[in-house]
Design an enzyme around this catalytic site. Structure first.
Site, PDB file in Angstrom:
ATOM      1  N   TRP A 357       0.855  -1.343  -0.031  1.00  0.00           N
ATOM      2  CA  TRP A 357      -0.104   0.020   0.024  1.00  0.00           C
ATOM      3  C   TRP A 357       0.745   1.092  -0.034  1.00  0.00           C
ATOM      4  CZ3 TRP A 357      -1.581   3.106   4.602  1.00  0.00           C
ATOM      5  CH2 TRP A 357      -0.759   3.038   5.615  1.00  0.00           C
ATOM      6  N   ASP A 358       2.192   1.222  -0.077  1.00  0.00           N
ATOM      7  CA  ASP A 358       3.189   2.071   0.120  1.00  0.00           C
ATOM      8  C   ASP A 358       2.780   3.059  -1.117  1.00  0.00           C
ATOM      9  OD1 ASP A 358       3.923   0.267   2.040  1.00  0.00           O
ATOM     10  OD2 ASP A 358       5.978   0.744   1.883  1.00  0.00           O
ATOM     11  N   GLU A 488       0.936  -2.105  12.797  1.00  0.00           N
ATOM     12  CA  GLU A 488       1.112  -3.606  12.973  1.00  0.00           C
ATOM     13  C   GLU A 488       1.403  -4.097  14.313  1.00  0.00           C
ATOM     14  OE1 GLU A 488       4.169  -4.241   9.653  1.00  0.00           O
ATOM     15  OE2 GLU A 488       2.232  -4.135   8.280  1.00  0.00           O
ATOM     16  N   GLN A 602       3.513   2.782  13.799  1.00  0.00           N
ATOM     17  CA  GLN A 602       3.080   3.704  13.072  1.00  0.00           C
ATOM     18  C   GLN A 602       1.812   4.475  13.007  1.00  0.00           C
ATOM     19  OE1 GLN A 602       3.358   0.158  10.200  1.00  0.00           O
ATOM     20  NE2 GLN A 602       2.950   1.796   8.562  1.00  0.00           N
TER      21      GLN A 602
END
Ligand code: BGC
Length: 769
Positions: A357-358, A488, A602
């Protein structure tokens, strides 16, 4: 942290030879041209620790997944971009002693990555074990003008001896992936050949059948003149070389020009690869090194003209931002819609070179603003072309009627991650892919894309969301259970606020797009409905109902959104309470302890606030920022940039700057002591975002370029370039004023510090603060 590189505005410079920095530098000095790339390995033999790495875009291997306990639905393989034929090798012997920096006395070592011109140089003096001293100067590049070609100029000076130097340029396809799951070799030999000054090898990948031909040719020059010798060519399976011996006297200088072509069946006819490679080499030799280098410089100059960022008064920040932009431009050029951007680009093997998805969440904004429209469009088309696979992927998991779940990790549209709970449950990636369509259209106004491709993809994703939710009688709301958010460090949570937010936004946006396409092209809409068996009324009603009745966890007294249900049941500890020795927690703590803790890897809730900031009051943004920043350990490279952008919006300039430095010099200063594995390419786009969207405050709202520039205390000024709908704009921020220059001919509607303005073509405006 390891800071050993010199500060410079346009170059990355290493001085002095330190064995422990060989692998970090191999990553940092990597070169690439979008079609292929390589780590900065030495041309001559090196017997110390090294990670040899050459990679060809799109050429991958489906390595069998390694899991302890197999369950239904696990992906069969974890795709890996392949370590491919090493074409740079030139072995050197001086009076029968091998030149190997690991066994030599090395002085005056200097390596420079020239980012302005796109080439890598290295020079050193080496006293060999036989006491002969040579002075070496090398220069090499991967051509961005002809992306099949690479070239090397390797010069050797006999400093203090007479005798023989033997030179053996070679190509070697007997290479392995360091990350191979079962220590398998991924290449089968097809043919190898060497004669005179030429060698050619063709190899084929197991299972995926990509054929790759690598061909080399070289010349030897002595004291400025080309010389003819009698090369001794030889080959064996997957290896070919050509060796020459030259008599030298003290003071003589030899130059080896080595040219290589790398061509693959990914973009050429497999039966003609050798012919094609030879023709490419003919072209290279015809132009020769200097002309090719000149073309390279011009091509890079053109890239910089449209993508450079200047920073006055802060050389660390200046060098870092150029490094990030340079690496992004080396990794993806947007010429082939089947290619994408792996988290490590061509600089290492971690993450398998696959698409995450980056790309949509981080990289797209960079390419939208700094390259021609087709570059970003190709990134979108990549996903559209994989839509049928995403529908199959969802069907395997029990969804139906054209619902699509795009993979979290992919090469060809199939899911190929190797961590189920963490990666697979991150269904939020579907949202980022939908958001990319929105971002592309608001930026380019290319609504044709929506009619031809975008809407079909949005409907398929909305269908997924509407089947993925369930109704909770307890809440009397729709809920989304068993997901992993961007953070995550939590698995299998219920109602991740970010995922619920982006899912609802997606269903709303799809309805908006349906209305648009219906009006803009009734025919296209009718054809689409038929193709995908779309019942507009029933399906859109359901989406609206879900979106209006979704459960969003929040804590009213604290005035914050909750990352997921029950997040506050966790023991609330702040990052500032963590002993520095405990960090990074992913290296110091058990996985179990991480999952139980409140620490956030994150940006997660803040990722949602960043994407949809126009929906929230500044106070709400501030409360959430203060709460989540205090709990975020930023152990993903994708994290600090989002926090930096929000901090700048909140005028917390010290925080914004701290986060900016962390993202921009992550690799140059090796913050996480792992740069040897490769660079963080996708987060480099995040660094760009933190300057342009963070400090510059760039947003595109209502077809206008909105700017709200702020300046970090330590900067005297900065500028960035953006393309917008056919114009090229330069924004320069000084402490007391902002200048905006329009290099195009079209008038650009602007909003600067909330003031509406029009900037006509070839014009400039200055706004005082
Ligand atoms: C991050 C993911 C990201 C992946 C590849 C992980 O560490 O948590 O969000 O997609 O790296 O960059």
């Amino acid at each position: 942290m390891n800071r050993y590189l010199k500060l410079d505005k346009w170059n990355i410079i290493e001085e002095g030879f330190m064995r422990e920095n060989v692998t970090p530098s191999e990553s940092i000095f990597s070169i690439g041209n979008g079609r292929m790339g390589q780590r900065a390995n030495f041309e001559e033999k090196y017997s110390g620790k090294t990670l040899q790495g050459n990679y060809i875009a799109g050429v991958y291997y489906p390595d069998k997944t390694k899991v302890g306990w197999w369950k239904n639905g696990y992906p069969e393989y974890f795709a890996k971009v392949l370590n491919a034929t090493n074409w740079i090798g030139i072995n050197i012997q001086v009076n029968n002693t091998e030149l190997d920096l690991n066994n030599s006395e090395v002085s005056e070592f200097k390596r420079t990555l020239n980012m302005r011109e796109g080439h890598l140089t290295r020079s050193f003096t080496a006293k060999l074990s036989n006491n002969n001293t040579v002075k070496i100067n090398t220069q090499r590049f991967l051509s961005i003008v002809n992306d099949d070609l690479g070239a090397i100029k390797y010069s050797i000076k006999a400093v203090d001896f007479n005798g023989k130097i033997s030179v053996t340029p070679y190509i070697d396809a007997d290479v392995v992936n360091e990350d191979s799951n079962y220590d398998e070799k991924f290449w089968d030999p097809i043919s190898q050949y060497a004669s005179g000054y030429e060698a050619i090898i063709t190899v084929k990948t197991k299972k995926t059948d990509f054929a790759v031909t690598t061909a080399m040719r070289y010349e030897i020059w002595k004291n400025g003149k080309k010389i003819e010798l009698s090369p001794l060519a030889s080959f064996r399976e997957k290896y070919a070389e050509s060796k020459v011996e030259i008599d030298v006297k003290k003071g003589d200088e030899l130059i080896i020009y080595k040219f290589a072509a790398n061509v693959s069946s990914f973009n050429h006819n497999e039966n003609k690869l050798e012919d094609f490679a030879k023709k490419e080499l003919d072209k290279a030799l015809d132009k020769h090194f200097n002309t090719m280098l000149e073309e390279q410089k011009q091509a890079w100059a053109a890239k910089w003209e449209e993508s450079d960022i200047t920073i006055e008064g802060d050389i660390e920040a200046q060098q870092a931002i150029r490094f990030n932009i340079f690496q992004l431009n080396q990794t993806y050029t947007g010429e082939d819609e089947r290619l994408n951007i792996g988290p490590k680009g061509f600089t290492g093997e971690k993450y398998g070179g696959s698409t995450y998805w980056d790309t949509e969440a981080y990289c797209l904004p960079f390419y939208l603003a700094t390259a021609d429209k087709h570059v970003a469009r190709n990134l979108l088309l990549y996903r559209y072309k994989q839509l049928s696979r995403a529908i199959e992927n969802a069907a395997k998991l029990g969804f139906n009627h054209g619902a699509a779940l795009f993979p979290m990790v992919t090469m060809n549209g199939e899911e190929c991650h190797n961590e189920w709970e963490i990666t697979f449950e991150e269904i939020h990636r579907n949202g980022a892919i939908a958001y990319a369509v929105y971002n592309y259209i608001r930026y380019t106004n290319d609504k044709e894309y929506l009619q031809d491709y975008g809407l079909e993809l949005l409907i398929a994703i909305s269908r997924f969301w509407s089947q993925r939710i369930t109704f909770s009688k307890q809440y009397n709301k729709y809920v989304m259970l068993g997901v992993t958010g961007p953070n995550e460090y939590e698995n299998n949570v219920d109602n991740n606020w970010y995922t619920n937010t982006i899912a609802c936004w997606c269903m709303d946006y799809t309805r908006e797009c349906i209305n648009y396409v219906k009006k803009a092209s009734h025919e296209k809409y009718a054809a689409l409905i038929k193709k995908i068996d779309f019942n507009e009324k029933n399906e859109t009603n359901l989406w609206e109902k879900i979106s209006k009745n979704m459960h969003f966890p929040e804590h009213k007294e604290l005035g914050i959104f909750l990352q997921q249900d029950n997040y506050l049941n966790k023991e609330q500890v702040l990052v500032s309470n963590l002993d520095i020795k405990e960090r990074p927690i992913n290296q110091k703590w058990s996985w179990d302890r991480i999952l139980r803790s409140c620490f956030i890897k994150q940006a997660d809730t803040l990722q949602g606030i960043y994407l949809f900031e126009e929906n929230y009051e500044l106070d709400t943004i501030k409360r959430n920022f203060d709460f989540y920043e205090a709990r975020t350990v930023h152990e993903s490279s994708l994290s600090p940039c989002v926090h930096s952008i929000l901090a700048a919006k909140l005028n917390k300039m010290d925080k914004a700057y701290e986060m900016y430095l962390r993202t921009s010099r992550l690799d140059l200063d090796d913050y996480n002591n792992e740069v040897g594995e490769g660079l963080h390419i996708t987060s480099m786009a995040g660094t760009w975002m933190s300057v342009v969207q963070g400090f510059g405050g760039l947003r595109i709202y209502n077809n206008k370029v909105c700017l709200n520039p702020r300046i970090p205390n330590s900067w005297e000024g900065y500028s960035f370039m953006i393309r917008f709908r056919g114009s090229l704009i330069k924004v320069t921020t000084h402490k007391d004023r902002v200048e905006v220059e329009n290099f195009g001919s079209i008038t650009v509607p602007l909003v600067i510090f909330d003031k509406n303005l029009e900037l006509s073509g070839n014009n400039k405006i200055v706004i005082n603060r």
